[in-house]
Design a protein around this motif. Structure first.
Motif, mmCIF file in Angstrom:
data_model
loop_
_atom_site.group_PDB
_atom_site.id
_atom_site.type_symbol
_atom_site.label_atom_id
_atom_site.label_comp_id
_atom_site.label_asym_id
_atom_site.label_seq_id
_atom_site.Cartn_x
_atom_site.Cartn_y
_atom_site.Cartn_z
ATOM 1 N N LYS A 33 0.815 -1.216 0.000
ATOM 2 C CA LYS A 33 0.000 0.000 0.000
ATOM 3 C C LYS A 33 0.850 1.268 0.000
ATOM 4 C CE LYS A 33 -4.110 -1.889 2.281
ATOM 5 N NZ LYS A 33 -4.945 -1.873 3.522
ATOM 6 N N GLU A 34 2.116 1.128 0.372
ATOM 7 C CA GLU A 34 3.010 2.278 0.398
ATOM 8 C C GLU A 34 3.359 2.717 -1.026
ATOM 9 O OE1 GLU A 34 3.965 3.854 3.141
ATOM 10 O OE2 GLU A 34 2.791 2.438 4.360
ATOM 11 N N PRO A 35 3.639 4.005 -1.244
ATOM 12 C CA PRO A 35 4.081 4.453 -2.573
ATOM 13 C C PRO A 35 5.335 3.685 -2.999
ATOM 14 C CG PRO A 35 3.545 6.329 -1.179
ATOM 15 C CD PRO A 35 3.516 5.119 -0.289
ATOM 16 N N GLU A 36 5.260 3.067 -4.157
ATOM 17 C CA GLU A 36 6.348 2.232 -4.660
ATOM 18 C C GLU A 36 6.738 1.148 -3.650
ATOM 19 O OE1 GLU A 36 9.598 4.663 -5.933
ATOM 20 O OE2 GLU A 36 8.455 5.568 -7.567
ATOM 21 N N GLY A 37 5.730 0.643 -2.926
ATOM 22 C CA GLY A 37 5.971 -0.385 -1.926
ATOM 23 C C GLY A 37 6.473 -1.688 -2.534
ATOM 24 N N LEU A 55 7.823 -8.255 -5.459
ATOM 25 C CA LEU A 55 6.577 -7.658 -5.917
ATOM 26 C C LEU A 55 6.672 -6.158 -5.673
ATOM 27 C CD1 LEU A 55 3.976 -10.172 -4.400
ATOM 28 C CD2 LEU A 55 5.207 -10.321 -6.572
ATOM 29 N N LYS A 56 6.200 -5.373 -6.642
ATOM 30 C CA LYS A 56 6.329 -3.925 -6.529
ATOM 31 C C LYS A 56 4.998 -3.259 -6.823
ATOM 32 C CE LYS A 56 8.953 0.059 -8.240
ATOM 33 N NZ LYS A 56 10.026 0.515 -9.169
ATOM 34 N N SER A 57 4.635 -2.303 -5.980
ATOM 35 C CA SER A 57 3.418 -1.522 -6.183
ATOM 36 C C SER A 57 3.693 -0.381 -7.146
ATOM 37 C CB SER A 57 2.930 -0.966 -4.840
ATOM 38 O OG SER A 57 1.829 -0.106 -5.028
ATOM 39 N N ASN A 58 2.788 -0.241 -8.129
ATOM 40 C CA ASN A 58 2.945 0.820 -9.136
ATOM 41 C C ASN A 58 1.783 1.793 -9.072
ATOM 42 O OD1 ASN A 58 5.353 -0.294 -10.762
ATOM 43 N ND2 ASN A 58 3.958 -2.048 -10.643
ATOM 44 N N GLY A 59 1.460 2.208 -7.866
ATOM 45 C CA GLY A 59 0.355 3.139 -7.677
ATOM 46 C C GLY A 59 -0.914 2.430 -7.248
ATOM 47 N N PRO A 66 -3.611 -1.590 -4.859
ATOM 48 C CA PRO A 66 -2.369 -1.338 -5.599
ATOM 49 C C PRO A 66 -2.289 -2.137 -6.901
ATOM 50 C CG PRO A 66 -1.943 -2.785 -3.732
ATOM 51 C CD PRO A 66 -3.371 -2.328 -3.605
ATOM 52 N N TYR A 67 -1.649 -1.515 -7.907
ATOM 53 C CA TYR A 67 -1.265 -2.237 -9.114
ATOM 54 C C TYR A 67 0.097 -2.882 -8.827
ATOM 55 C CZ TYR A 67 -4.848 0.568 -11.462
ATOM 56 O OH TYR A 67 -6.035 1.164 -11.824
ATOM 57 N N VAL A 68 0.179 -4.188 -8.917
ATOM 58 C CA VAL A 68 1.388 -4.887 -8.479
ATOM 59 C C VAL A 68 1.963 -5.702 -9.633
ATOM 60 C CG1 VAL A 68 2.366 -6.511 -6.806
ATOM 61 C CG2 VAL A 68 0.458 -5.035 -6.140
ATOM 62 N N THR A 69 3.272 -5.631 -9.785
ATOM 63 C CA THR A 69 3.982 -6.449 -10.765
ATOM 64 C C THR A 69 5.055 -7.262 -10.051
ATOM 65 O OG1 THR A 69 5.486 -4.607 -11.234
ATOM 66 C CG2 THR A 69 3.565 -4.856 -12.672
#
Length: 423
Positions: A33-37, A55-59, A66-69
């Protein structure tokens, strides 16, 4: 069952299956949930080096999701507020798993730093749990508010459960006593004595006029709650008896007849089988009504049996200290259905959660498995702290952990995986 089954069952031990595992950071939901988490993820398979990814949050979306990749072959299939579905696909390896974060964390039911030994909940909104401080408490499953402190045990309470009415509590522990409490008033209404060592587990027969207990003294006992008397003792001759469970058998399954008439205080025991998991790597079965041993299983069990649970009227699983789980069919107990290992940590509890079951482990993991014994969902939250118990009230799952937190999970998130993957 024929007479020749009433003995020790030995058979060739099949090698256990070691399952492949996806492992995710315990607080992934907060981290992403954090910015660029970021959150770590790994894949383990027998005989191969562990694969690590990120895994990385992209907003965030408009709903705060979160959008996660993923990296290193880890793909993210779906993300919700409390869950994430991950797939690992490299060469011929393909594994998918859903990870579920707690719906709520109850941090104030028990004192910080005190392990929660056992736990039960009712559909009526009450929970009961005990901790390493010797505190046995009644609380509300809605918000974790403590309603009653049940005082009277002298030492640790190792087992607590609610009767089917949801307003009466059964407990037992190191003081060798079983106690029955009113959840509404907090008063102890009955004390049952007779065990010569700590009581480790209990089972309730039907509505609860009779109950079963098992103990470190090597026995299991059948009790009448109304008169507070022991009706029968099942001698295990196996040292510590760690766990017990009961199931009703179909009419063609013969559990024998008692040699002498049973007490009129014995209610609902006809046609029921009792299984006992022992410290000496055995599972024993008794006809509750007949008082006769049906069989021992002494092989295909790799360590002390720490928990046992019927997952159907004829099949049960025993969890073991070294992490192995073994499934047996009571119609042919001389051959195990399957033996496998999900975790290196001891198997600490099992919950029948149709159409599958849940196991909790000493490494903090909790696995939901469907009927083919494949893990499809993992509950997250504990950071390698043992999860001693997992229970449900029909809508939510609750776990008791060494880190003093009771975690609440939405069962609809667990069972939805059946529809997602087509089970």
């Amino acid at each position: 069952m024929e007479e020749n089954h009433q003995n020790t069952l030995n058979f060739e031990r099949p090698p256990p299956e070691i399952h492949k595992r996806l492992i995710l950071q315990s607080d992934f939901d907060e981290a992403l949930k954090e910015p660029e988490g970021k959150s770590w993820v790994s894949f383990k398979s027998p005989g191969n080096p562990t694969v690590y990814g990120e895994l990385k949050s992209n907003g965030l979306s408009g709903e705060g999701i979160p959008y996660v990749t993923g990296s290193a072959g880890f793909d993210v299939n779906k993300v919700t507020e409390k869950s994430i579905e991950i797939a690992y696909r490299v060469n011929e390896t393909h594994i998918e798993r859903k990870f579920l974060a707690p719906h709520k964390n109850f941090k104030n039911v028990h004192t910080k730093g005190k392990s929660i030994h056992c736990l039960d909940v009712s559909a009526g909104g009450l929970g009961v749990s005990s901790d390493s401080e010797g505190k046995l408490k009644i609380w509300e499953t809605k918000n974790g508010e403590v309603r009653r402190l049940l005082e009277g045990h002298l030492g640790d309470v190792y087992t607590c459960r609610l009767f089917p009415s949801g307003i009466v509590v059964l407990s037992g522990g190191s003081d060798m006593m079983l106690k029955i409490w009113s959840a509404e008033t907090g008063q102890c209404v009955a004390t049952l004595t007779g065990h010569k060592a700590s009581i480790l587990d209990t089972s309730i027969i039907d509505r609860g006029r009779n109950i079963i207990s098992c103990s470190k003294d090597g026995t299991s006992k059948l009790w009448d709650c109304g008169t507070q008397t022991c009706l029968s003792t099942y001698q295990c001759e196996a040292g510590i008896v760690n766990c017990c469970d009961i199931a009703a058998m179909w009419e063609r399954f013969h559990l024998g007849q008692p040699d002498e008439p049973n007490s009129e205080r014995e209610v609902g025991t006809t046609g029921k089988i009792l299984i006992l998991g022992c410290d000496n790597k055995t599972v024993k079965a008794f006809g509750i009504h007949s008082k006769k041993k049906i069989w021992d299983i002494t092989d295909c069990i790799f360590d002390a049996v720490t928990c046992c649970k019927f997952i159907s009227p004829v099949m049960f699983i025993c969890g073991q200290q070294d992490g192995h789980m073994t499934c047996f069919d009571i119609r042919n107990p001389s051959k195990c259905v399957k033996s496998w290992c999900e975790s290196r940590g001891p198997v600490l509890s099992l919950l029948n959660c149709k159409p599958g079951y849940i196991s909790s482990h000493g490494d903090g993991s909790c696995h939901y498995m469907e009927h083919l014994f494949d893990t499809t969902v993992e509950l997250t939250g504990p950071d390698c702290d043992p999860v001693y118990s997992v229970v449900d009230d029909g809508k939510y799952l609750y776990t008791a952990c060494r880190d003093s937190i009771i975690r609440k999970y939405d069962m609809s998130d667990v069972l939805s995986i059946i529809e997602v993957f087509g089970f």
